[in-house]
Design an enzyme around this catalytic site. Structure first.
Site, short mmCIF file in Angstrom:
data_model
loop_
_atom_site.label_atom_id
_atom_site.label_comp_id
_atom_site.label_asym_id
_atom_site.label_seq_id
_atom_site.Cartn_x
_atom_site.Cartn_y
_atom_site.Cartn_z
N ARG A 1 44.83 -10.72 41.08
CA ARG A 1 46.09 -10.77 40.31
C ARG A 1 45.73 -10.39 38.88
O ARG A 1 44.98 -11.12 38.21
CB ARG A 1 46.72 -12.16 40.39
CG ARG A 1 47.88 -12.32 39.42
CD ARG A 1 48.76 -13.50 39.72
NE ARG A 1 49.63 -13.23 40.84
CZ ARG A 1 50.70 -13.95 41.18
NH1 ARG A 1 51.02 -15.02 40.46
NH2 ARG A 1 51.45 -13.63 42.21
N HIS B 1 53.91 -5.50 43.19
CA HIS B 1 53.61 -6.77 43.87
C HIS B 1 53.77 -6.52 45.38
O HIS B 1 54.70 -7.02 46.01
CB HIS B 1 54.57 -7.86 43.38
CG HIS B 1 54.15 -9.25 43.70
ND1 HIS B 1 52.97 -9.55 44.36
CD2 HIS B 1 54.74 -10.45 43.45
CE1 HIS B 1 52.87 -10.87 44.50
NE2 HIS B 1 53.93 -11.44 43.96
N GLN C 1 54.23 -9.30 48.17
CA GLN C 1 55.55 -9.94 48.10
C GLN C 1 56.57 -9.14 48.91
O GLN C 1 57.35 -9.69 49.68
CB GLN C 1 56.00 -10.02 46.62
CG GLN C 1 57.36 -10.62 46.43
CD GLN C 1 57.41 -12.09 46.81
OE1 GLN C 1 56.62 -12.88 46.33
NE2 GLN C 1 58.32 -12.47 47.70
N ASP D 1 64.61 -11.76 40.54
CA ASP D 1 63.30 -12.26 40.11
C ASP D 1 63.50 -12.79 38.68
O ASP D 1 64.55 -12.55 38.07
CB ASP D 1 62.29 -11.09 40.13
CG ASP D 1 60.88 -11.49 39.71
OD1 ASP D 1 60.58 -12.70 39.68
OD2 ASP D 1 60.07 -10.58 39.40
N CYS E 1 61.81 -13.94 44.80
CA CYS E 1 60.37 -14.05 45.13
C CYS E 1 59.79 -15.39 44.67
O CYS E 1 58.75 -15.80 45.16
CB CYS E 1 59.61 -12.89 44.52
SG CYS E 1 59.72 -12.81 42.74
N ARG F 1 55.18 -15.29 52.92
CA ARG F 1 54.01 -14.78 52.20
C ARG F 1 52.76 -15.03 53.04
O ARG F 1 51.86 -14.19 53.13
CB ARG F 1 53.85 -15.46 50.84
CG ARG F 1 54.92 -15.13 49.81
CD ARG F 1 54.90 -13.67 49.42
NE ARG F 1 53.60 -13.23 48.91
CZ ARG F 1 53.17 -13.42 47.67
NH1 ARG F 1 53.94 -14.01 46.78
NH2 ARG F 1 51.97 -12.98 47.28
N1 NVA Z 1 57.86 -10.45 37.96
C1 NVA Z 1 57.20 -11.73 38.04
C2 NVA Z 1 56.84 -12.04 39.45
C3 NVA Z 1 56.28 -13.41 39.65
C4 NVA Z 1 55.86 -13.66 41.07
C5 NVA Z 1 55.97 -11.73 37.14
O1 NVA Z 1 55.26 -10.72 37.09
O2 NVA Z 1 55.73 -12.75 36.48
N1 CP Z 2 56.08 -14.91 44.28
C1 CP Z 2 54.85 -15.12 43.80
O1 CP Z 2 53.99 -14.23 43.75
O2 CP Z 2 54.63 -16.41 43.43
P1 CP Z 2 53.35 -16.96 42.68
O3 CP Z 2 53.37 -16.40 41.29
O4 CP Z 2 53.53 -18.45 42.70
O5 CP Z 2 52.12 -16.53 43.42
#
Ligand code: NVA
Ligand code: CP
Length: 307
Positions: A102, A129, A132, A224, A264, A292
């Protein structure tokens, strides 16, 4: 199959196989069937940002498959003290059988993948992502019995989730409208490629700035957070501009009566979605969260299982 899953386009030809495998593995797990296809294998997980679902689902997925996972925070790795991403990739590849990452920056994601000899799975970066979206498609298929010819309307910020949805929906034959405030459109390069896919697969990829008009005829509404991780300084401005894009009862009432609502997660209740909707009868967000696990087990199985 590509070595890595960095963009959802890396699995464009395998999406339907991944969804079928995920559904069958989910059903066998629920029936009590236990096998361990990744026994004795290890997954290294590097998180530059927080996570609930991604971390727990990968970790539990590895446990259910008989393998092991390691949570690696850059602050604890030598990366935090200047070891390069390339060297980190080369070293980890000597120990583990797959790396989930990540990242803040997709270019660093790509550098890690290019230098790792083991599969690298994108657990979210600034551009996409993909894990997801595989879970999302699995959820939509479970609830609607199909993907082709459905209409999904994404409301809110044209972010990483929106970008991957554009690719994913266009590829499986689902119409997608990204309904975002002006100035918050999805990545221009991704939008252009997704429009190319839409022509190829005879689907619709569109950007709209009008929520009430966009949701008409929608089978799926999706949102989101308005402020993604690392973008906290944009909070005030976004909350001022994004109000009409909140998924609330009025917007749900404008879609098909049997539309499903996805998010998500994590949700900011009362901001991009109301309590009434997220806890209401159209919402499938917790099925989506559970998926997931099943989608990622299918991905790990396909990328990491030794012959
Ligand atoms: N768009 C959000 C998704 C979180 C799972 C982010 O990048 O924080
Ligand atoms: N949806 C998602 O990726 O959640 P987290 O940020 O909790 O992993």
């Amino acid at each position: 199959m590509e070595k890595d899953l960095i963009s959802i386009m890396d699995v464009k030809d395998e999406i339907n196989d991944i969804l079928e495998l995920a559904a069958s593995q989910k059903a066998s797990w629920k029936k009590g069937k236990r096998d361990e296809p990744l026994k004795n294998l290890s997954l290294g997980m590097i998180f530059e940002k927080p996570s609930t679902r991604t971390r727990v689902s990968f970790e539990v997925g590895m446990t259910q498959f008989g393998g092991h996972s390691l949570y690696l925070s850059p602050n604890d790795l030598q990366m935090g003290r200047g070891e390069t991403i390339a060297d980190t990739a080369k070293v980890l590849s000597r120990f583990v059988d797959g790396i989930m990452y990540r990242a803040f920056d997709y270019r660093v994601m790509r550098e890690l993948a290019d230098n790792a000899t083991v599969p690298v799975i994108n657990g979210l970066d600034d551009l996409e992502h993909p894990c997801q979206i595989l879970a999302d498609l699995l959820t939509i298929k479970e609830h609607k019995g199909k993907l082709r010819n459905l209409r999904l309307v994404y409301l809110g910020d044209g972010n990483n989730v929106c970008n991957s949805l554009l690719f994913g929906c266009a590829t499986v034959g689902m119409d997608i409208i990204a309904c975002v405030p002006e100035g918050y459109e999805p990545d221009a390069g991704i939008l252009e490629k997704a429009k190319g896919l839409a022509t190829k697969y005879k689907t619709l990829v569109e950007v709209s700035h009008e929520p009430q008009a966009a949701v008409k005829g929608a089978d799926v509404l999706y949102t989101d957070v308005w402020v993604s991780m690392g973008e906290d300084d944009e909070k005030g401005e976004k909350e001022r501009k994004f109000g009409p894009f909140q998924i609330n009862k009025a917007l749900v009432d404008g879609a098909k009566p049997d539309c499903i609502v996805l998010h998500c997660l994590p949700a900011h209740r009362g901001v991009e979605i109301t309590d009434e909707v997220i806890d209401g009868k159209n919402s499938v967000v917790f099925d989506q969260a559970e998926n997931r696990l099943h989608a990622q087990k299918a991905i790990m199985y396909l990328l990491m299982k030794k012959e």
